[in-house]
Design an enzyme around this catalytic site. Structure first.
Site, PDB file in Angstrom:
ATOM      1  N   GLY A 162       5.640 -35.756 -17.096  1.00  0.00           N
ATOM      2  CA  GLY A 162       5.841 -37.163 -17.396  1.00  0.00           C
ATOM      3  C   GLY A 162       4.995 -38.027 -16.478  1.00  0.00           C
TER       4      GLY A 162
ATOM      5  CG  HIS B 247       1.172  19.208   6.519  1.00  0.00           C
ATOM      6  ND1 HIS B 247       0.160  19.098   7.449  1.00  0.00           N
ATOM      7  CD2 HIS B 247       1.810  20.364   6.821  1.00  0.00           C
ATOM      8  CE1 HIS B 247       0.194  20.149   8.258  1.00  0.00           C
ATOM      9  NE2 HIS B 247       1.180  20.922   7.893  1.00  0.00           N
TER      10      HIS B 247
ATOM     11  CG  ASN C 172       6.777  21.490  13.343  1.00  0.00           C
ATOM     12  OD1 ASN C 172       6.124  20.462  13.541  1.00  0.00           O
ATOM     13  ND2 ASN C 172       6.344  22.448  12.535  1.00  0.00           N
TER      14      ASN C 172
END
EC number: 2.7.7.23
Length: 492
Positions: free
Chosen positions: A151, A374, A388
């Site tokens: 507007g 991994h 580990n």
């Protein structure tokens, strides 16, 4: 922030948002980790208004429960008013006023649920300006180079606000005006109620426009005030996916800059995305391609990324997280994670622990100094400190009916390709040989071996795969070996 006198805030969130072309209500689309409506309510709550009302219409059954959740989160009352039919913003405000006490006589601030960057300071300045004048209404305005859809503010030769004309009803010359209505107002409630009953729907959209209240008040001789803000992104609305992406990028730019100013190094702001509720400690470095989402907390002196996505993850100081995808997990101080690590919910990595390349964890605790370097899946397990886990190990946690847990003691060393068939416990200081399938508990200090001695079946390839390349290679190797043996057996 509090103000002299009473303040009520109405948040308009009843529109269908059809231009989003989505099954999700528009105000529930997210930016920087919060829905647009949540952004609005967080900002308003900082003002501590006496009353806060959200006006709902389209999909109100889906939105109202989320408003209730936000009320609990923000620890304040939030009322809901229902606009049963979409009859325009003026009608929406009329519905919102019905949620206020009949004897309420303070000011009414009206804003919308699709302006996610609107902040508490801007609202506070609007209220302060309105309180300092005798105006019936103070309207917030801004300027856009391309004001399509907004507007326009019509002013007199004396620069006073005369009216607001909606884009659909504006003439070509009026559409050239760049100052627009930001959709945020502060009203005297008596003046507002008086003007609302005079609204009509004689316009292009056949709706009751709240903006027409401005011209009504002006004709009645009441003062209409305006406050212009230069930062138009604060009041930019979202009507489609393009605008959603644009405001997401703009808010992210501001969030990133805030962290940089606070002492965080962000290598590439253009490829770093940070949600609004994320915290990052001083001297942390964020590398390119990183997304920090939800309520993630990063400690001091950490290294995060590149190419890392963390959602609701707690990272303690001096940890390193590289090329990792993590959700609802905890990473201890000085720990190392990645690259290519997947942290699923419930992962807790202890101080100076390690989760390395191609490791996936879920609902597991990895103790202080423990390492899973991994190629391993750790699910529903507790690994003791300084243990580990060898490469290619698998924690077999599902028995076909339910998930079972594995417990690994402290200072345990497991060989590569060990399988832990839960439920099973490996005692402190125990070892497992490569390829072991652990089906029974291993006592402390024991070596678990389940692999039978290797057995070689001579000439299997030549018999089972005659003529194959493998058989030919084996035949040649056998011939060479035979000649070498013959040469060694001949006397000098």
């Amino acid at each position: 922030m509090t103000f002299r006198g009473d303040t009520a805030v109405l948040v308009l969130a009843a529109g269908p948002g059809s231009r989003m072309r989505s099954d999700t209500p528009k105000v529930l689309h997210t930016i920087a980790g919060r829905s647009m409506l949540s952004h609005s309510l967080h900002a308003i709550t900082k003002l501590a208004p006496q009353h806060l009302v959200v006006v709902l219409g389209h999909e109100h059954q889906r939105i109202a429960p989320l408003v209730a959740e936000l009320a609990d989160t923000l620890e304040r009352t939030i009322d809901v008013a229902l606009q049963d039919r979409p009859r325009g913003t003026g009608h929406a405000v009329f519905c919102g006023l019905s949620a206020l006490p009949d004897d309420y006589g303070g000011i009414v601030v009206v804003t919308s649920g699709d302006t996610p960057l609107l902040d508490a300071n801007t609202l506070a300045e609007l209220i302060a300006t309105h309180n300092a004048t005798s105006a019936a209404v103070t309207v917030l305005t801004t300027t856009f180079s391309d004001p399509l859809g907004y507007g326009r503010i019509l002013r007199t030769q004396d620069n006073e606000v005369m009216a607001i004309i909606e884009h659909a009803d504006a003439s070509p010359s009026q559409r050239e005006i760049r100052e627009v209505n930001a959709g945020v107002y502060a009203f005297d409630i008596t003046a507002l109620r008086s003007a609302l009953i005079r609204l009509n729907s004689n316009n292009t959209q056949q709706e009751l426009y709240l903006t027409d209240v401005i011209s009504i008040l002006r004709r009645e001789g009441q003062k209409v005030n305006a406050q212009h803000i230069d930062d138009n992104a604060l009041v930019a609305g979202v009507n489609n996916r393009v605008q959603l992406a644009e405001l997401s990028a703009e808010l992210n730019r501001r969030i990133v800059a805030t962290h940089q100013v606070a002492g965080v190094t962000i290598i590439d702001p253009a490829t770093t995305w940070i949600d609004i509720d994320v915290t990052i400690g001083n001297d942390t470095v964020i590398h390119p391609g990183t997304q920090l989402l939800g309520r993630t907390q990063i400690g001091e002196c950490c290294v995060i990324g590149p190419d890392t996505t963390l959602t609701d993850v707690l990272v303690s100081q001096r940890a390193t997280v590289v090329r990792t995808h993590g959700t609802s997990s905890t990473i201890g101080a000085g720990a190392m994670v990645g690259p290519f690590t997947y942290l699923r919910p419930g992962t807790v990595l202890g101080t100076k622990g390690k989760l390395g390349a191609f490791v996936e964890t879920k609902n597991s605790t990895i103790g202080t100094g423990a390492k899973v370097p991994h190629l391993t899946y750790v699910g529903d397990a507790d690994i003791g400190e300084h243990s580990n886990i060898g490469a290619s190990s698998v924690f077999v946690n599902y028995d076909g009916t339910a998930k079972q847990r594995t417990t690994i003691g402290s200072h345990v060393r497991t060989g590569s390709d060990t399988k832990f068939v839960a439920p099973v416990t490996v005692g402190d200081g125990a070892y497992t040989g490569a390829g072991t399938v652990v089906r029974n508990d291993v006592p402390p200090g024991a070596l678990a071996v389940s692999v039978s001695p290797q057995r070689n079946i001579e000439n299997w390839v030549q018999r089972k795969r005659p003529g194959s390349a493998a058989a030919q290679a084996a035949e040649k190797a056998s011939t060479r070996t035979g000649k070498q043996s013959q040469q060694k057996s001949e006397p000098d």
